[in-house]
Write an enzyme that holds these catalytic residues in place. Structure first.
Site, short mmCIF file in Angstrom:
data_model
loop_
_atom_site.label_atom_id
_atom_site.label_comp_id
_atom_site.label_asym_id
_atom_site.label_seq_id
_atom_site.Cartn_x
_atom_site.Cartn_y
_atom_site.Cartn_z
N CYS A 180 0.85 -1.19 0.00
CA CYS A 180 0.00 0.00 0.00
C CYS A 180 0.89 1.24 0.00
CB CYS A 180 -0.90 -0.01 1.24
SG CYS A 180 -1.88 1.49 1.49
N CYS A 218 -0.93 3.93 -6.94
CA CYS A 218 -1.72 3.25 -5.91
C CYS A 218 -1.77 1.79 -6.29
CB CYS A 218 -3.12 3.85 -5.81
SG CYS A 218 -4.27 2.92 -4.75
#
Length: 261
Positions: A70, A177
């Site tokens: 992440c 992302c």
């Protein structure tokens, strides 16, 4: 060999699949946080607390390395997790692939969450690795959330909105992302302009997987027998991959070749 990956949700699937490609014999521990997701809107202190809990749940399974799958958690929690777990457990963060994108030359865009777009963190990466390059930062409103829930209509709308903000002369897009890597081909189709060279996409999953192996002194062995097992933790509890994971090739491949524990 056992490698753990952590995230609030299924954004870690891209790095998980990359680890599986390099080492199909590795046991995998996936530590998710459905009780605390999404992490993006949380304060840095709150997010770090959630990340520590998820990391400690994974560490209890004695992996050789821990990957933070992440970008947001890497920005806020990597120093804390390394201070807590290293040197006994190497911790590998996920950073947008700005350096290789800049090395390719030309105008490139960075697709990222609205919170990351324009942030000191991202601007620092651009300053350090893309000096002199033409860079457009594109905020992708709602895309990570749509991917997390495998909402096809919402994904298409968010991708189309971000593509409309991407200049026509962009030849490379950095996927800033981890969720975005799960819909890379939809992004490619939306951004590719007629008559332009094929669009180049830069994700982080392959580099992160390779770095995790380097940190523990292991080599890739893509031809190894695919005997690695899968352990899924949901806010510390044993569980299964969320149903939305099956909507993506990365999730289906794990279900197909990996026995759950």
């Amino acid at each position: 060999m056992k490698i753990a990956l952590m995230d609030s949700g299924i954004g870690l699937l891209a790095a998980t699949a990359a680890v599986r490609r390099l080492r199909p014999d590795a046991d995998l521990v996936l530590s998710l946080d459905p009780d605390g997701m999404p992490w993006g809107p949380r304060t840095p202190e709150d997010l770090t607390g959630r990340a520590v809990a998820v990391a400690e749940a994974a560490a209890a399974h004695d992996p050789a390395a821990l990957i933070i799958g992440c970008n947001t958690a890497t920005v806020h929690a990597l120093p804390t997790l390394r201070a807590l777990l290293e040197p006994g457990l190497p911790v590998v963060g996920t950073v947008p692939a700005i350096k290789p994108a800049a090395a390719g030359g030309g105008h490139f865009a960075i697709w990222a969450t609205p919170a990351t777009t324009g942030s000191p963190y991202q601007r620092g990466l651009i300053r350090d690795h893309a000096t002199g390059a033409t860079v457009t930062e594109v905020p992708c409103h709602g895309l990570a959330e749509a991917v997390e829930h495998a909402d096809a209509a919402a994904i298409d709308a968010a991708v189309a909105a971000a593509a409309a903000l991407t200049p026509d002369d962009v030849g490379t897009v950095v996927l800033g992302c981890t969720h975005y890597e799960l819909v890379a081909e939809r992004i490619r189709a939306a951004v590719q302009r007629p008559g332009r060279p094929p669009l180049v996409l830069h994700g982080s999953a392959d580099a992160v997987a390779a770095q995790a192996l380097r940190r523990i002194g292991e080599l890739p062995a893509p031809d190894a027998a695919p005997g690695g097992t899968l352990t899924v933790l949901l806010s510390g509890r044993p569980g299964e991959l969320p149903a939305a994971a099956a909507e993506y090739a990365e999730g289906r491949s794990l279900r197909a070749v990996t026995p759950a524990r």
